[in-house]
Motif scaffolding. Structure first.
Motif, PDB file in Angstrom:
ATOM      1  N   LEU A  68      -8.505  27.499  28.890  1.00  0.00           N
ATOM      2  CA  LEU A  68      -8.058  26.530  29.922  1.00  0.00           C
ATOM      3  C   LEU A  68      -6.909  26.626  30.679  1.00  0.00           C
ATOM      4  CD1 LEU A  68      -9.100  23.675  30.805  1.00  0.00           C
ATOM      5  CD2 LEU A  68      -7.601  22.831  29.313  1.00  0.00           C
ATOM      6  N   THR A  69      -6.622  26.515  32.182  1.00  0.00           N
ATOM      7  CA  THR A  69      -5.372  26.563  32.704  1.00  0.00           C
ATOM      8  C   THR A  69      -5.232  25.225  33.215  1.00  0.00           C
ATOM      9  OG1 THR A  69      -6.283  28.796  33.383  1.00  0.00           O
ATOM     10  CG2 THR A  69      -4.441  27.570  34.850  1.00  0.00           C
ATOM     11  N   LEU A  70      -3.811  24.865  32.777  1.00  0.00           N
ATOM     12  CA  LEU A  70      -3.476  23.396  33.229  1.00  0.00           C
ATOM     13  C   LEU A  70      -2.325  23.379  34.309  1.00  0.00           C
ATOM     14  CD1 LEU A  70      -2.974  22.586  29.480  1.00  0.00           C
ATOM     15  CD2 LEU A  70      -4.385  21.351  30.920  1.00  0.00           C
ATOM     16  N   GLY A  71      -2.387  22.492  35.249  1.00  0.00           N
ATOM     17  CA  GLY A  71      -1.280  22.412  36.072  1.00  0.00           C
ATOM     18  C   GLY A  71      -0.727  20.784  35.869  1.00  0.00           C
ATOM     19  N   TYR A  72       0.623  21.082  35.946  1.00  0.00           N
ATOM     20  CA  TYR A  72       1.113  19.792  35.614  1.00  0.00           C
ATOM     21  C   TYR A  72       2.141  19.239  36.685  1.00  0.00           C
ATOM     22  CZ  TYR A  72       3.971  16.507  32.867  1.00  0.00           C
ATOM     23  OH  TYR A  72       5.007  15.285  32.376  1.00  0.00           O
ATOM     24  N   GLN A 128       6.824  14.788  46.022  1.00  0.00           N
ATOM     25  CA  GLN A 128       5.411  14.925  45.713  1.00  0.00           C
ATOM     26  C   GLN A 128       4.678  15.849  45.896  1.00  0.00           C
ATOM     27  OE1 GLN A 128       7.252  13.498  43.219  1.00  0.00           O
ATOM     28  NE2 GLN A 128       5.516  12.057  42.616  1.00  0.00           N
ATOM     29  N   ARG A 129       4.537  16.000  47.271  1.00  0.00           N
ATOM     30  CA  ARG A 129       3.376  17.259  47.809  1.00  0.00           C
ATOM     31  C   ARG A 129       3.901  18.392  47.504  1.00  0.00           C
ATOM     32  NH1 ARG A 129       0.065  15.664  52.326  1.00  0.00           N
ATOM     33  NH2 ARG A 129      -0.245  13.508  52.069  1.00  0.00           N
ATOM     34  N   VAL A 130       5.038  18.810  47.272  1.00  0.00           N
ATOM     35  CA  VAL A 130       5.928  20.121  47.006  1.00  0.00           C
ATOM     36  C   VAL A 130       5.656  20.319  45.470  1.00  0.00           C
ATOM     37  CG1 VAL A 130       7.862  21.430  46.454  1.00  0.00           C
ATOM     38  CG2 VAL A 130       7.545  20.302  48.629  1.00  0.00           C
ATOM     39  N   LEU A 131       5.729  19.258  44.641  1.00  0.00           N
ATOM     40  CA  LEU A 131       5.233  19.284  43.152  1.00  0.00           C
ATOM     41  C   LEU A 131       3.656  19.552  43.037  1.00  0.00           C
ATOM     42  CD1 LEU A 131       7.696  16.551  41.950  1.00  0.00           C
ATOM     43  CD2 LEU A 131       7.859  18.793  41.321  1.00  0.00           C
ATOM     44  N   LEU A 132       3.089  19.039  43.931  1.00  0.00           N
ATOM     45  CA  LEU A 132       1.463  19.293  43.666  1.00  0.00           C
ATOM     46  C   LEU A 132       1.150  20.625  43.889  1.00  0.00           C
ATOM     47  CD1 LEU A 132      -1.235  18.147  43.279  1.00  0.00           C
ATOM     48  CD2 LEU A 132      -1.438  17.289  45.499  1.00  0.00           C
ATOM     49  N   ALA A 133       1.808  21.097  45.203  1.00  0.00           N
ATOM     50  CA  ALA A 133       1.526  22.487  45.543  1.00  0.00           C
ATOM     51  C   ALA A 133       2.170  23.527  44.249  1.00  0.00           C
ATOM     52  CB  ALA A 133       2.471  22.870  46.933  1.00  0.00           C
ATOM     53  N   ARG A 134       3.139  23.263  43.646  1.00  0.00           N
ATOM     54  CA  ARG A 134       3.489  24.003  42.626  1.00  0.00           C
ATOM     55  C   ARG A 134       2.552  23.923  41.252  1.00  0.00           C
ATOM     56  NH1 ARG A 134       6.903  21.749  38.259  1.00  0.00           N
ATOM     57  NH2 ARG A 134       8.257  23.463  37.296  1.00  0.00           N
ATOM     58  N   ALA A 135       1.956  22.705  41.272  1.00  0.00           N
ATOM     59  CA  ALA A 135       0.964  22.633  40.212  1.00  0.00           C
ATOM     60  C   ALA A 135      -0.167  23.364  40.455  1.00  0.00           C
ATOM     61  CB  ALA A 135       0.524  21.213  39.992  1.00  0.00           C
ATOM     62  N   LEU A 136      -0.605  23.526  41.718  1.00  0.00           N
ATOM     63  CA  LEU A 136      -1.744  24.019  42.257  1.00  0.00           C
ATOM     64  C   LEU A 136      -1.725  25.601  42.209  1.00  0.00           C
ATOM     65  CD1 LEU A 136      -2.721  21.757  45.174  1.00  0.00           C
ATOM     66  CD2 LEU A 136      -3.933  21.936  43.142  1.00  0.00           C
ATOM     67  N   LEU A 137      -0.578  26.043  42.347  1.00  0.00           N
ATOM     68  CA  LEU A 137      -0.215  27.686  42.224  1.00  0.00           C
ATOM     69  C   LEU A 137      -0.996  28.263  40.936  1.00  0.00           C
ATOM     70  CD1 LEU A 137       3.348  28.224  43.673  1.00  0.00           C
ATOM     71  CD2 LEU A 137       1.200  29.190  44.540  1.00  0.00           C
ATOM     72  N   ARG A 138      -1.052  27.440  40.048  1.00  0.00           N
ATOM     73  CA  ARG A 138      -1.572  27.959  38.782  1.00  0.00           C
ATOM     74  C   ARG A 138      -3.203  28.173  38.702  1.00  0.00           C
ATOM     75  NH1 ARG A 138       1.012  28.485  34.251  1.00  0.00           N
ATOM     76  NH2 ARG A 138      -0.818  27.741  32.961  1.00  0.00           N
TER      77      ARG A 138
END
Length: 260
Positions: A68-72, A128-138
């Motif tokens: 499992l790969t997690l994004g937080y 918040q959108r940058v943080l979401l992008a950061r999580a989606l990179l995984r």
């Protein structure tokens, strides 16, 4: 049925002599948005930590799908304002790799134009959108987002929740969304779990909003907020919430996009 991403099975956890979680069970599935709601101090963030593997239960168990790969996306992320950190560099620190991947992640969350902007100059909604992008990179199988709409105005919240729905539809990932406001996520979630140290009730947003356990926690005075006004989206909101184009509002709830 597709194999569960994470299963929390009768988990209990005591911290500092206080029972934070008691006999909590939760199943997170691919392609489903599950919203965890409850008052402050109800154990929502602690349950998220169990899901992420950052804490272990005293009793019960947490089972994650192999590989499992997690994004937080954390509730708070403090960045030292004295650091000359651009958005692109901020993403690189979390996921070193090719520039194209970072650009694509920012494009998906609608903030590609901010790639060279200093992080300290971002508004709440932009961050918040940058943080979401950061999580989606995984490229996560499961996204865990702790109060993602904090510090974002109402129009920005609506846009952010709509974006999460698009991410789910495009990637098939599961999403665990933590919120203290059911009415903000009514139109954007498949299942709601109401937590107050234990699971008070769970089900569809409509079923939970009618459940006596939910009404005892949040009071019936706020129930009118669940019939949120609907408007036709013949206009767009920008990241600051400003409206572009014409707009038509009506005061009736009939299953469209919701704002408070």
């Amino acid at each position: 049925m597709t194999e569960a991403l994470v299963t929390v099975d009768h988990a209990a956890l005591t911290l500092g002599g206080q029972a934070v979680l008691e006999d909590v069970s939760l199943t997170l599935a691919p392609g489903r948005i599950t919203t965890l709601i409850g008052p402050n101090g109800a154990g929502k963030s602690t349950l998220a930590r169990l899901v992420l593997g950052l804490a272990r239960p005293d009793r019960g168990r947490v089972v994650r799908r192999p590989g499992l790969t997690l994004g937080y996306m954390p509730q708070h992320l403090r960045v030292d304002e004295s650091l000359p950190l651009t958005v692109d560099r901020f993403l690189w620190l979390a996921a070193p790799g090719r520039t194209g991947a970072r650009r694509d992640a920012l494009q998906r969350t609608g903030v590609a134009h901010l790639r060279r902007r200093a992080v300290r100059q971002l508004s709440g909604g932009e961050m918040q959108r940058v943080l979401l992008a950061r999580a989606l990179l995984r490229r996560p199988d499961l996204l865990v987002l702790d109060e993602p709409a904090q510090g974002v105005d109402v129009a920005g919240q609506d846009a952010l929740y709509g974006l999460l729905g698009q991410v789910r539809d495009e990637t098939g990932c599961g999403i665990l969304l933590i919120s203290h406001d059911l009415h903000l996520v009514m139109a954007r979630t498949d299942e709601v779990v109401c937590l107050h140290h234990h699971v008070c009730c769970s089900g569809t947003p409509e079923a939970v909003s009618r459940d006596p356990a939910y009404q005892r926690l949040f009071g019936t005075h706020g129930m009118a907020n669940l019939a949120l006004y609907t408007h036709q989206h013949d206009h767009d909101h920008d990241l600051s919430g400003d409206v572009h184009g014409g707009h038509t509002h009506d005061g009736h709830h009939h299953g469209g996009h919701h704002h408070d």
